[in-house]
Design an enzyme around this catalytic site. Structure first.
Site, short mmCIF file in Angstrom:
data_model
loop_
_atom_site.label_atom_id
_atom_site.label_comp_id
_atom_site.label_asym_id
_atom_site.label_seq_id
_atom_site.Cartn_x
_atom_site.Cartn_y
_atom_site.Cartn_z
N LYS A 23 -37.02 -6.11 28.63
CA LYS A 23 -36.06 -6.89 27.83
C LYS A 23 -34.74 -7.05 28.59
O LYS A 23 -34.22 -8.16 28.72
CB LYS A 23 -35.78 -6.18 26.49
CG LYS A 23 -34.57 -6.72 25.75
CD LYS A 23 -34.28 -5.99 24.47
CE LYS A 23 -33.41 -4.77 24.57
NZ LYS A 23 -31.97 -5.01 24.68
N ASN A 24 -34.21 -5.93 29.10
CA ASN A 24 -32.87 -5.99 29.68
C ASN A 24 -32.83 -6.67 31.04
O ASN A 24 -31.77 -6.88 31.61
CB ASN A 24 -32.25 -4.59 29.75
CG ASN A 24 -31.87 -4.11 28.35
OD1 ASN A 24 -31.83 -4.92 27.41
ND2 ASN A 24 -31.62 -2.83 28.19
N ARG A 95 -25.34 -9.31 21.97
CA ARG A 95 -24.22 -9.30 22.91
C ARG A 95 -24.66 -9.61 24.34
O ARG A 95 -23.85 -10.06 25.15
CB ARG A 95 -23.43 -8.01 22.82
CG ARG A 95 -24.22 -6.75 22.67
CD ARG A 95 -23.33 -5.55 22.64
NE ARG A 95 -22.42 -5.55 23.75
CZ ARG A 95 -21.10 -5.63 23.63
NH1 ARG A 95 -20.54 -5.68 22.46
NH2 ARG A 95 -20.33 -5.64 24.71
N CYS A 119 -20.05 -3.05 18.71
CA CYS A 119 -21.31 -3.04 17.98
C CYS A 119 -21.54 -1.64 17.47
O CYS A 119 -20.74 -0.74 17.71
CB CYS A 119 -22.47 -3.56 18.85
SG CYS A 119 -23.20 -2.35 19.91
N ARG A 124 -17.97 -1.11 23.42
CA ARG A 124 -18.62 -2.01 24.37
C ARG A 124 -17.72 -3.16 24.82
O ARG A 124 -17.98 -4.33 24.54
CB ARG A 124 -19.96 -2.51 23.80
CG ARG A 124 -20.87 -1.37 23.43
CD ARG A 124 -22.23 -1.81 23.06
NE ARG A 124 -23.03 -2.18 24.22
CZ ARG A 124 -24.28 -2.63 24.14
NH1 ARG A 124 -24.84 -2.77 22.97
NH2 ARG A 124 -24.96 -2.94 25.22
N ASP A 310 -30.72 4.77 26.80
CA ASP A 310 -31.63 4.05 25.91
C ASP A 310 -32.85 4.89 25.53
O ASP A 310 -33.63 4.49 24.66
CB ASP A 310 -32.09 2.73 26.56
CG ASP A 310 -30.93 1.77 26.74
OD1 ASP A 310 -29.88 1.96 26.10
OD2 ASP A 310 -31.05 0.82 27.54
N ARG A 402 -36.10 -6.40 18.13
CA ARG A 402 -35.28 -6.92 19.23
C ARG A 402 -35.82 -6.46 20.58
O ARG A 402 -35.65 -7.16 21.58
CB ARG A 402 -33.83 -6.41 19.10
CG ARG A 402 -33.09 -6.97 17.92
CD ARG A 402 -31.65 -6.55 17.97
NE ARG A 402 -31.18 -6.64 19.34
CZ ARG A 402 -30.28 -5.85 19.88
NH1 ARG A 402 -29.72 -4.90 19.18
NH2 ARG A 402 -29.92 -6.00 21.14
N1 EPU Z 1 -17.72 -0.94 29.52
C1 EPU Z 1 -16.37 -1.15 29.46
N2 EPU Z 1 -15.89 -2.37 29.89
C2 EPU Z 1 -16.71 -3.34 30.37
C3 EPU Z 1 -18.09 -3.12 30.42
C4 EPU Z 1 -18.59 -1.89 29.99
O1 EPU Z 1 -15.62 -0.30 29.04
O2 EPU Z 1 -16.21 -4.41 30.74
C5 EPU Z 1 -18.28 0.33 29.04
C6 EPU Z 1 -19.08 0.12 27.75
O3 EPU Z 1 -18.25 0.15 26.61
C7 EPU Z 1 -20.08 1.25 27.78
C8 EPU Z 1 -20.29 1.51 29.28
O4 EPU Z 1 -19.23 0.83 29.95
O5 EPU Z 1 -19.53 2.39 27.19
C9 EPU Z 1 -21.60 1.01 29.83
O6 EPU Z 1 -21.79 -0.35 29.48
P1 EPU Z 1 -22.65 -1.37 30.37
O7 EPU Z 1 -21.79 -2.55 30.65
O8 EPU Z 1 -23.26 -0.64 31.51
O9 EPU Z 1 -23.80 -1.75 29.35
P2 EPU Z 1 -24.31 -3.18 28.92
O10 EPU Z 1 -24.48 -4.05 30.10
O11 EPU Z 1 -23.48 -3.67 27.79
C10 EPU Z 1 -26.84 -2.58 29.21
C11 EPU Z 1 -28.06 -2.61 28.33
C12 EPU Z 1 -27.98 -1.52 27.30
C13 EPU Z 1 -27.86 -0.17 28.02
C14 EPU Z 1 -26.65 -0.19 28.98
C15 EPU Z 1 -26.53 1.06 29.80
C16 EPU Z 1 -28.61 -4.94 28.28
C17 EPU Z 1 -28.78 -6.18 27.49
N3 EPU Z 1 -28.13 -3.91 27.64
O12 EPU Z 1 -25.74 -2.80 28.34
O13 EPU Z 1 -29.21 -1.55 26.57
O14 EPU Z 1 -27.68 0.85 27.08
O15 EPU Z 1 -26.77 -1.32 29.87
O16 EPU Z 1 -27.70 1.31 30.50
O17 EPU Z 1 -28.94 -4.92 29.46
C18 EPU Z 1 -30.60 -1.32 24.71
O18 EPU Z 1 -31.48 -1.92 25.34
O19 EPU Z 1 -30.84 -0.73 23.63
C19 EPU Z 1 -29.24 -1.30 25.23
C20 EPU Z 1 -28.17 -1.00 24.47
#
Ligand code: EPU
Length: 439
Positions: A23-24, A95, A119, A124, A310, A402
């Site tokens: 998915k991701n 998101r 969320c 996030r 995750d 999802r």
């Molecule tokens: N963060 C910030 N500022 C930013 C970006 C991130 O503070 O500009 C913080 C976030 O608040 C969070 C941490 O950094 O606390 C990590 O966030 P990251 O950006 O790495 O996560 P993401 O890209 O929003 C993806 C996956 C998530 C998974 C995380 C970490 C997707 C669609 N989502 O999220 O997957 O938990 O990486 O591995 O790729 C899930 O599949 O259930 C899921 C939540």
């Protein structure tokens, strides 16, 4: 109609299961496909509501998308991009659609994308995405809940991420594909999904080096180097880990196919420490089994290659009936213990203090009515229902849908007594009713 699972726990899972596309990863590949004019085909696309939302976002930009569910492929014809806007109504549902920002900046040098907001699992923020784009030369305004980014040209630069954010690394990789000169992302995320996106972008003509390490270099290429292509998504490591937890938790034995074991090293290692057996059958197949009660372990969630956040909820479910006390520290999100109140209702002994959870193993969980509050918490409650004595009802399945394709069907094939129903189709475990309740 509110969809639910009814699970009669205590069955030992046995058999074979095949893992779908990640998915991701696929969500980002679909967005990235708009960079190349023409028809791109993505294979190994799972049937998930998040995939449908991403396709809606792309269609609204003017691309033509055909989802061939039978062959698990999506054809995206992005010859004409007629809009640069991703509406709040779609971004607020998922998101991950914020990734369209980088893809649009690459293709059109302008994008208007709704800010996703917080969320259930945490704040996030997207500040690294915005700051990174500004470093590449984009002018950014935030108005009425939307990010409006525009650049007459993007120029490669050095970008340092405070946290190795998956989404920020991906957005910045996308945005710099055709920037002038080279972009270097330092403290980049190293997840397999980052490598998959870089491989896809290189397949369509980009020049990206170092994906999978903490320094990624994107050498900007001219627009005429970019062309559509065919690409196959990697397997979903989190779906694989969830099935592994379900098999181990029910003291079963199963073959898990279409998995890249190297993507799950940390998780596998913890399962082995707990007493599971994991055998490599071939490079994309493992056999997982467990005979005895598991032992407790401690773990801290971390960016890849650390223990994946995750899979934290599934591992917590395993600890609830393990021998001893396990301590979990969730280091990525502020609120990712959403499964705790419902696990307690099933008899688990969990003490939570901010981002720490102390799980004291009990002999058995007992079935209860529980609610999936988010995707992974919901999957963990399904695993808990499979382990528990008696009947568990898991409500609010739209969260689970999802990220898990045909979850109940795959579990039934392993011998689980699980059926999907809503208020009109009362769930029952006999096979005819299972067919009626399945979708
Ligand atoms: N963060 C910030 N500022 C930013 C970006 C991130 O503070 O500009 C913080 C976030 O608040 C969070 C941490 O950094 O606390 C990590 O966030 P990251 O950006 O790495 O996560 P993401 O890209 O929003 C993806 C996956 C998530 C998974 C995380 C970490 C997707 C669609 N989502 O999220 O997957 O938990 O990486 O591995 O790729 C899930 O599949 O259930 C899921 C939540």
């Amino acid at each position: 109609m509110a969809e639910k699972y009814k699970i009669h726990g205590g069955e030992t899972l046995r058999g074979e299961v095949s893992i779908g596309g990640a998915k991701n990863s696929v969500l980002k590949l679909l967005a990235a496909a708009i960079i190349a004019k023409g028809k791109t085909i993505i294979h190994n696309v799972p049937e998930l509501t998040d995939v449908e939302i991403m396709l809606s976002v792309i269609k609204e930009l003017g691309a033509n998308c055909v989802h061939d569910k039978e062959h698990k492929s999506v054809i995206i014809d992005s010859t004409d991009i007629t809009s640069i806007t991703a509406r709040y109504e779609l971004v607020s549902k998922m998101r991950a659609s914020f990734i369209i920002l980088g893809a649009l900046m690459s293709r059109c040098r302008e994008a208007i994308v709704a800010l996703p907001g917080g969320c259930a699992i945490g704040e996030r923020r997207v500040d690294f995405h915005i700051k990174g784009l500004e470093t590449l030369g984009a002018k950014i305004k935030i108005e009425n809940g939307y990010v409006h980014a525009k650049a007459s040209k993007l120029v490669g630069a050095d970008i340092y991420l405070d946290i190795p954010s998956v989404g920020a690394t991906e957005n910045l990789m996308l945005a710099s594909v055709m920037a002038e000169g080279s972009t270097r992302i330092q403290n980049a995320a190293r997840e397999p999904e980052i490598i998959d996106l870089a491989n896809f972008l290189n397949t369509i003509g980009a020049d990206i080096q170092g994906a999978g390490t903490s320094e990624i270099v994107i050498n900007g290429v001219k627009a005429d180097r970019i062309h559509p292509a065919e690409y196959t998504t990697i397997p979903d490591r989190i779906e694989a880990g969830t099935f592994m937890a379900a098999v181990v938790g029910t003291r079963g034995k199963a073959i898990i196919k279409n998995i890249y074991p190297a993507h799950l090293t940390f998780f596998n290692d913890k399962l082995v420490q707990m007493g599971a057996n994991i055998k490599l059958v071939d490079p994309t197949t493992i056999e997982v089994s467990c005979k005895n009660r598991l032992n407790s372990v401690n773990f801290v969630t971390q960016p890849y290659p650390g223990f994946p956040t995750d899979l934290q909820a599934m591992a917590m479910t395993l600890l609830t009936t393990s021998n001893g006390v396990g301590i979990i520290t969730e280091s990525l999100y502020e609120n990712r213990f959403m499964q705790v109140p419902d696990l307690r209702r099933m008899g688990a002994d969990i003490h939570q203090d901010r981002n720490h959870a102390i799980v004291k193993g009990v002999k058995n969980l007992t079935g209860a009515n529980v609610v999936a509050c988010d995707l992974r918490a919901g999957a963990a409650l399904v695993v808990a229902g499979l382990i528990a004595n008696g009947e568990t009802i898991v409500e609010k399945l739209h969260h689970v849908d999802r990220g898990y394709e045909k979850f109940d069907e795959k579990l039934r094939a392993l011998g689980a007594k699980i059926t999907r129903f809503n208020d009109e189709t009362e769930g029952s475990y006999n096979s005819s009713a299972i067919l009626k309740g399945a979708n």
